[in-house]
Design a protein around this motif. Structure first.
Motif, PDB file in Angstrom:
ATOM      1  N   ALA A  97     -14.516  32.312   0.509  1.00 28.74           N
ATOM      2  CA  ALA A  97     -15.813  32.972   0.393  1.00 28.74           C
ATOM      3  C   ALA A  97     -16.418  33.225   1.771  1.00 28.74           C
ATOM      4  O   ALA A  97     -17.025  34.283   2.008  1.00 28.74           O
ATOM      5  N   LEU A 153     -21.255  28.148   4.202  1.00 31.62           N
ATOM      6  CA  LEU A 153     -20.004  28.114   3.443  1.00 31.62           C
ATOM      7  C   LEU A 153     -18.947  27.275   4.155  1.00 31.62           C
ATOM      8  O   LEU A 153     -18.248  26.469   3.528  1.00 31.62           O
ATOM      9  N   LEU A 211     -18.922  37.235  -3.940  1.00 35.14           N
ATOM     10  CA  LEU A 211     -18.112  36.496  -2.972  1.00 35.14           C
ATOM     11  C   LEU A 211     -17.258  35.443  -3.662  1.00 35.14           C
ATOM     12  O   LEU A 211     -16.058  35.305  -3.376  1.00 35.14           O
ATOM     13  N   PHE A 212     -17.849  34.700  -4.587  1.00 35.10           N
ATOM     14  CA  PHE A 212     -17.082  33.645  -5.258  1.00 35.10           C
ATOM     15  C   PHE A 212     -16.117  34.208  -6.297  1.00 35.10           C
ATOM     16  O   PHE A 212     -15.052  33.630  -6.539  1.00 35.10           O
ATOM     17  N   ALA A 238     -13.291  35.159  -4.257  1.00 35.96           N
ATOM     18  CA  ALA A 238     -12.671  33.992  -3.616  1.00 35.96           C
ATOM     19  C   ALA A 238     -11.835  33.169  -4.586  1.00 35.96           C
ATOM     20  O   ALA A 238     -11.120  32.257  -4.161  1.00 35.96           O
TER      21      ALA A 238
END
Length: 488
Positions: free
Chosen positions: A80, A117, A196-197, A200
Motif C-alpha cells: 500500500a 504505512l 490502496l488496500f 495491495a
C-alpha cells in the motif's frame, strides 16, 4: 494501473466500499470542490443496515486476517505504501480539489501517509507480549491480541493522513476496520484508502469505507461487532461519542479540538517568531486541531510583533489552489466560514480590534490579526478553525503560563525563546499533550505518540509507540504441563 484508474469517478459514482464496490443504501453525497463550487460527482452513502453488515463481515474476515503470517500482513502495508508513492500525484490532486489544500500541504499530507504505512508495516513483527515471573513448571505470558473491529471516524482537514494513521496500524495488528470518512472529503479521505488496500491485496471484507452523516457514525458506535471507536474531530461530537461508546463498554480514542498557545518570550528574533506564528496560525486556513489559537507575546516586543505579523498577513495570497499559486485556499464549507465570521463579530463586540483581514469572498477568508483580547472575550476560548491570529500580551513568565492554561483544551503548545532553559521551565508548567520548545504548535512526524488532555482528548494517543497499546488488548496466558489437583 494508472493514476486515472486509482480514483476514477466511474468506480465510486453512487457506490461505497465493503471489500467490493456496491451501491449505497442511503442518500447520495455530493463531491464538491470548495474553492470553485464545482460538483465532482456523487458517492453512495451507507444506511444503518449496511453498517451492521460491514461490521459483521469485518469481524469474520479479521479472524482470518490475524491468522495470516505476520510478514504477509506487513507486506500488504508495504505494498500500500508503494502504491501511494506511485500514485502520489493523483492523491495530491484529489486533496487539492476536494479538501481545498494547497499543493504544498497536499504533498506533505501524502508524504505523512506514506510514512504512516511504512511505520505500520513494522507492527506485525513487533514483540507481541512479555514473559511474566511465575512458579516452576508454569509459564505465564502477557500477550497482545487484536481488538476485533476498529471503527474509524475521520475528519476533513487532513482527511487522508488522519484516517490512515488509525486505519494502517489497526490493520497491521490484525484488526478489521470500518472507516467513515467526513462526508465533505469522501474520495480523498476514504475511497483513496479503500483503493490502496484493494490493490495491495488486503482480503475482502477486512476493510469497509462507509460514507455518510451522523447516522452512520451513530450506528458504528452502537454496533456490537465494533470493539473500538477512534474518532478525530470536534470536542462537542467527541463528548457524545465518548458517552455513548462508554455506555456500550467500547474502547474509545478521542482526538479532539484545541485552543493552542504559542508563547513568544522577549529575547527572541522577532522575524523568526513571526514566521512560526504565521505558519501555525494560517497553515491550511487554520483548519488544523494543532493550529495556534492564541499567540502570547511578551509586552516588551508586542507592538513590533503585531506590526510585522500584520504585514505578513497582508502578503498572503488567498485563492483557488487548483488553478493558481496561493498561500491559503478556501474554508471547507459555508458553516465553517459562518462560524468564523460570527466569532469575529462577537470578539469585536467584546472589545477586540481586528487589525487586518476577516473579509470573505465565497469560502475564501482573508487572514486576520486580532488584538485587544482579554480572557473574557469569546475568541480567547473558542476554537476558530479559520485563519485568525489572536495576539495577546503578557508581562512575565507566570502570566504567560496562566494565560496559556486558561482553557479547557490541552492539545499542543510552543515556546519560542533564545534562553532554552527558561523556555523549558515555562513549558513544563503547561497542561498540554504536545510541547515544542523553539517550534510552533503544528507538528506530527508519525513516529510520535499524538494525543491531548482535557477537552482535547481522553488522554489516549495514536502514532509511534502508542499504536501497540491503542489497537490491541492484553491477554494473560498461563501454561502448565498438567492440570493440578485443588483441595476443594
Amino acid at each position: 494501473m494508472s493514476d486515472e484508474q486509482l480514483l476514477a469517478p466511474s468506480l465510486w459514482q453512487n457506490r461505497l466500499f465493503t471489500g467490493r464496490w456496491v451501491e449505497g443504501g442511503g442518500e447520495t453525497l455530493t463531491v464538491r470542490a470548495p474553492a470553485s463550487g464545482e460538483t465532482l460527482g456523487q458517492t453512495g452513502a451507507a444506511d444503518t443496515a449496511q453498517v451492521a453488515d460491514a461490521a459483521r463481515a469485518s469481524r469474520r474476515a479479521a479472524a482470518g486476517w490475524f491468522e495470516h503470517p505476520y510478514d504477509d500482513r506487513a507486506e500488504v502495508l508495504r505494498q500500500a505504501a508503494r502504491l501511494a508513492e506511485t500514485h502520489r500525484q493523483a492523491l495530491e490532486q484529489w486533496l487539492v480539489l476536494e479538501s481545498g489544500s494547497t499543493p504544498a500541504k497536499a504533498a506533505f499530507e501524502v508524504m505523512l501517509t506514506i510514512k504512516a504505512l511504512h511505520k505500520a508495516s513494522e507492527l506485525p513483527s513487533a514483540a507481541a507480549g512479555e514473559v511474566l515471573p511465575s512458579t516452576p513448571g508454569r509459564l505465564s505470558l502477557a500477550r497482545r491480541r487484536p481488538l476485533g473491529v476498529v471503527g474509524v471516524i475521520a475528519p476533513f482537514n487532513f482527511p487522508l493522513y488522519l484516517a490512515m494513521r488509525a486505519v494502517a496500524p489497526a490493520l497491521a495488528l490484525g484488526n478489521g476496520v470500518v472507516l467513515k470518512p467526513d462526508p465533505r472529503t469522501t474520495v480523498c479521505g476514504g475511497f483513496s484508502i479503500a483503493r490502496l488496500f484493494e490493490w495491495a491485496g488486503l482480503p475482502a471484507g477486512v476493510l469497509s469505507v462507509l460514507p455518510g452523516g451522523r447516522e452512520v457514525g451513530s450506528a458504528m458506535v452502537e454496533d456490537p461487532n465494533i470493539a473500538m471507536i477512534q474518532f478525530t474531530g470536534s470536542t462537542a461530537a467527541g463528548r457524545k461519542i465518548g458517552e455513548r461508546a462508554g455506555a456500550r463498554l467500547k474502547k474509545v480514542s478521542l482526538e479532539l479540538g484545541g485552543k493552542n498557545a504559542l508563547i513568544i518570550l522577549d529575547d527572541v528574533d522577532i522575524d523568526r517568531a513571526v514566521s512560526n506564528a504565521s505558519w501555525s496560525t494560517y497553515l491550511h486556513q487554520g483548519q488544523i486541531c494543532m493550529s495556534c489559537g492564541r499567540i502570547l507575546v511578551h509586552r516588551a516586543i508586542y507592538d513590533t510583533f503585531v506590526a510585522r505579523l500584520t504585514e505578513r498577513a497582508k502578503e498572503l495570497k488567498v485563492g483557488d489552489p487548483a488553478v493558481e499559486e496561493v498561500a491559503l485556499g478556501p474554508l471547507i464549507d459555508e458553516a465553517q466560514r459562518d462560524h468564523a465570521t460570527d466569532l469575529l463579530t462577537r470578539a469585536r463586540e467584546a472589545g477586540a480590534s481586528v487589525r487586518i483581514g476577516g473579509e470573505t469572498r465565497g469560502l475564501f477568508f482573508q487572514p486576520a490579526v486580532v488584538c485587544d483580547v482579554t480572557p473574557d472575550n469569546p475568541i480567547f476560548h473558542e476554537e476558530t478553525f479559520a485563519p485568525v491570529a489572536v495576539v495577546i500580551p503578557f508581562d512575565n513568565d507566570d502570566e504567560a503560563v496562566r494565560l496559556a492554561n486558561d482553557t479547557e483544551y490541552g492539545l499542543s503548545a510552543g515556546v519560542i525563546a533564545k534562553d532554552v532553559g527558561r523556555a523549558l521551565r515555562l513549558g513544563e508548567r503547561l497542561h498540554t499533550g504536545l510541547l515544542h520548545i523553539n517550534d510552533q504548535t503544528v507538528d506530527d512526524e508519525v513516529i510520535n505518540p499524538f494525543g491531548g488532555v482535557g477537552a482535547s482528548g481522553n488522554g489516549t494517543a495514536v502514532g509511534g509507540p502508542a499504536n501497540l497499546d491503542e489497537f490491541t488488548q492484553w491477554q494473560w496466558l498461563t501454561l502448565k504441563s498438567e492440570a493440578p489437583v485443588y483441595p476443594l
